[in-house]
Design an enzyme around this catalytic site. Structure first.
Site, mmCIF file in Angstrom:
data_model
loop_
_atom_site.group_PDB
_atom_site.id
_atom_site.type_symbol
_atom_site.label_atom_id
_atom_site.label_comp_id
_atom_site.label_asym_id
_atom_site.label_seq_id
_atom_site.Cartn_x
_atom_site.Cartn_y
_atom_site.Cartn_z
ATOM 1 N N LYS A 22 0.850 -1.211 0.000
ATOM 2 C CA LYS A 22 0.000 0.000 0.000
ATOM 3 C C LYS A 22 0.873 1.243 0.000
ATOM 4 O O LYS A 22 0.669 2.167 -0.789
ATOM 5 C CB LYS A 22 -0.883 0.003 1.242
ATOM 6 C CG LYS A 22 -1.570 1.345 1.524
ATOM 7 C CD LYS A 22 -2.501 1.318 2.710
ATOM 8 C CE LYS A 22 -1.848 1.603 4.012
ATOM 9 N NZ LYS A 22 -1.541 3.010 4.307
ATOM 10 N N ASN A 23 1.897 1.267 0.877
ATOM 11 C CA ASN A 23 2.690 2.481 1.052
ATOM 12 C C ASN A 23 3.757 2.674 -0.017
ATOM 13 O O ASN A 23 4.495 3.654 0.030
ATOM 14 C CB ASN A 23 3.288 2.520 2.466
ATOM 15 C CG ASN A 23 2.200 2.747 3.510
ATOM 16 O OD1 ASN A 23 1.052 3.049 3.161
ATOM 17 N ND2 ASN A 23 2.538 2.571 4.761
ATOM 18 N N CYS A 115 -5.552 12.927 12.000
ATOM 19 C CA CYS A 115 -6.198 11.632 11.760
ATOM 20 C C CYS A 115 -6.192 10.922 13.114
ATOM 21 O O CYS A 115 -5.722 11.461 14.112
ATOM 22 C CB CYS A 115 -5.450 10.828 10.708
ATOM 23 S SG CYS A 115 -3.869 10.274 11.319
ATOM 24 N N ARG A 120 -0.176 14.885 12.561
ATOM 25 C CA ARG A 120 0.460 14.581 11.282
ATOM 26 C C ARG A 120 0.452 15.775 10.325
ATOM 27 O O ARG A 120 -0.194 15.764 9.276
ATOM 28 C CB ARG A 120 -0.186 13.343 10.656
ATOM 29 C CG ARG A 120 -0.042 12.153 11.603
ATOM 30 C CD ARG A 120 -0.716 10.921 11.088
ATOM 31 N NE ARG A 120 0.026 10.362 9.956
ATOM 32 C CZ ARG A 120 -0.462 9.343 9.248
ATOM 33 N NH1 ARG A 120 -1.660 8.861 9.516
ATOM 34 N NH2 ARG A 120 0.233 8.860 8.242
ATOM 35 N N ASP A 303 4.240 0.876 12.288
ATOM 36 C CA ASP A 303 3.077 0.188 11.718
ATOM 37 C C ASP A 303 2.966 -1.257 12.185
ATOM 38 O O ASP A 303 1.990 -1.924 11.856
ATOM 39 C CB ASP A 303 3.147 0.214 10.185
ATOM 40 C CG ASP A 303 2.956 1.620 9.661
ATOM 41 O OD1 ASP A 303 3.224 1.856 8.473
ATOM 42 O OD2 ASP A 303 2.571 2.501 10.450
ATOM 43 N N ARG A 395 -8.684 -0.602 4.435
ATOM 44 C CA ARG A 395 -7.813 0.429 3.863
ATOM 45 C C ARG A 395 -6.451 -0.151 3.521
ATOM 46 O O ARG A 395 -5.793 0.302 2.591
ATOM 47 C CB ARG A 395 -7.614 1.578 4.855
ATOM 48 C CG ARG A 395 -8.862 2.348 5.158
ATOM 49 C CD ARG A 395 -8.542 3.589 5.947
ATOM 50 N NE ARG A 395 -7.538 4.394 5.254
ATOM 51 C CZ ARG A 395 -7.172 5.601 5.673
ATOM 52 N NH1 ARG A 395 -7.714 6.114 6.757
ATOM 53 N NH2 ARG A 395 -6.283 6.295 5.017
#
Ligand code: EPZ
Length: 415
Positions: A22-23, A115, A120, A303, A395
């Site tokens: 994803k990243n 968020c 952030r 993460d 997500r």
């Protein structure tokens, strides 16, 4: 709103396939704004965040087609900006800022706002663009950037920022002159982006180290690229395989992306074997407690913090977990406590005292990695766990219940 129901106690066994990262996908899709012509990315993960980026690129004026393999043709001129209703759902939308200013000389992007896991801000992104000569105006919740042509600059980050580094690497690729990024983030996704930008014709050296040098060029060419495997999804499956005392082969996991994670799994007592195709994890009996401090790469990844807390919750003894990157990334703690975990937090430090076992409960997902932690807890808990608000999970994890079912988990999605 879907929820996920898990009946705990089954060891995970067999082979599980890692999807595209994803990243890496998010900055790579944004980078397709830079070249003239159509770029194509394969091994794209089927995730909500990736679909959001596709929607944003369409809104900007790109032709976007495909899903597992995505082709993007940016507009010849006059791109639209990134509106609040899209940016508020995904802060990584800010990744279109650098490419838009570099390619079109103008960008209007909604500020991401905070968020769940913290404020952030994007001050480092904007500091870099200003140093490269952009006029940056903040008003009405939007950032507006203008520059006839960006020029190379020396930029020292106050802290390693992944998307900050990615945004400015993309901006510098078309700047006039050389840009140096100091105190740059070193994540593998940054190396992947630099590799792709160089395939487009950019001249970037040092990605993966804390000093990155970008010599600007006039024009970039479109490319084809297969997206690298997702090291956080891989790490999540490795923790789940260990916690359930199973024997799991995580195909596509790259050990060179997971040094800190593998070291902690071994410390906890799991057996790890690596080969060219992936990583095998096995565990039996009790786990040793482990102390964790999250750091920028190559340190222990933030993460993976929530996932390891679920493992620490059933380890013998006390584990100290320090979250150094984000100011509010312990929202899984109160949910794990409802399952019987014994965890005390004080600011950015959590003290986890291992318990004999967890008990299934109804719990609430709050953010992407917290929901992964609750799934792992549900897999080991006695009885049934119901994780609500699984849109957080969708997500960043592609069809997670199907992948886990295939290796023995008693898990299903309940509408
Ligand atoms: C990236 O977020 C990842 N997202 C995050 O993954 C990850 O947790 C994070 O890096 C840290 O590794 C993507 O790559 C899309 P940062 P990013 O800028 O770039 C502060 C997930 O679960 N900071 O590296 O937004 C910031 O507040 C997500 O997949 C500033 O102060 O994170 C934070 O404390 C969650 N000013 C720290 O730096 C800035 O201008 C690191 O943030 C930028 C950052």
């Amino acid at each position: 709103m879907d929820s996920i129901e898990i009946k705990g106690g089954t060891p995970l066994q067999g082979t599980i396939q890692v999807s595209g990262a994803k990243n890496a996908a998010l900055p790579l899709l944004a980078s397709a704004l830079l070249p003239h012509g159509e770029s194509t990315f394969t091994n794209v993960p089927d995730l909500v965040d990736v679909r959001t980026m596709g929607k944003l690129l369409r809104h900007i004026g790109c032709e976007v087609s495909g899903d597992r393999s995505i082709s993007i043709r940016p507009p010849a001129s006059d791109p639209k900006g990134a509106p609040y209703e899209l940016v508020k759902t995904m802060r990584a939308s800010v990744l279109v800022l650098g490419p838009l200013v570099a390619r079109y000389g103008y960008a209007r992007v909604s500020l991401p706002g905070g968020c769940a896991i913290g404020a952030r801000p994007i001050d480092q992104h904007l500091k870099g663009l200003r140093l490269m000569g952009a006029e940056v105006i903040l008003e009405h919740g939007y950032v507006e950037c203008k520059a006839k042509r960006l020029r190379g600059a020396m930029i020292v980050f106050d802290m390693p920022t992944v998307t900050g580094c990615e945004n400015l690497m993309m901006a510098a690729a078309l700047a006039d002159g050389t840009t140096i990024l100091e105190n740059a983030a070193r994540e593998p996704e940054i190396e992947e982006l630099a590799f792709v930008l160089n395939k487009m014709g950019a001249r970037i050296q040092g990605a993966g180290t804390s000093v990155i040098k970008i010599e600007g060029v006039e024009k970039l060419e479109p490319i084809e690229h297969a997206i690298m495997p997702d090291r956080i999804e891989a790490g999540t499956f490795l923790v789940a395989g260990a916690a359930t005392r199973g024997d799991l082969y995580v195909r596509g996991a790259r050990p060179d992306h997971l040094d800190a994670v593998l070291a902690k799994l071994r410390r906890a007592g799991a057996k790890i074997e690596v080969d060219a195709e992936g990583i095998r994890v096995r565990a039996e009996g009790r786990f040793q407690s482990m102390d964790i401090t999250t750091q920028p790469h190559p340190g222990f990844p933030t993460d993976m913090q929530a996932q390891f807390m679920a493992l620490a919750a059933i380890a013998d003894g006390q584990s100290i977990i320090k979250e150094q990157i984000f100011e509010n990334r312990f929202m899984h703690v109160s949910e794990l406590a409802r399952m019987g975990a014994d965890i005390q937090t004080d600011g950015r430090v959590a003290v986890v005292r291992g318990v004999a076992g967890l008990s299934g409960a109804e719990v609430m997902a709050t953010d992407l990695r917290a929901s992964a932690s609750l799934v792992i807890a549900g897999l080991v808990a006695e009885g049934t766990t119901k994780v609500q608000r699984v849109y957080h999970l969708d997500r960043g994890y592609e069809h997670i219940e199907a992948k886990l079912q295939a290796v023995g988990a008693q898990i299903q999605r309940v509408p």
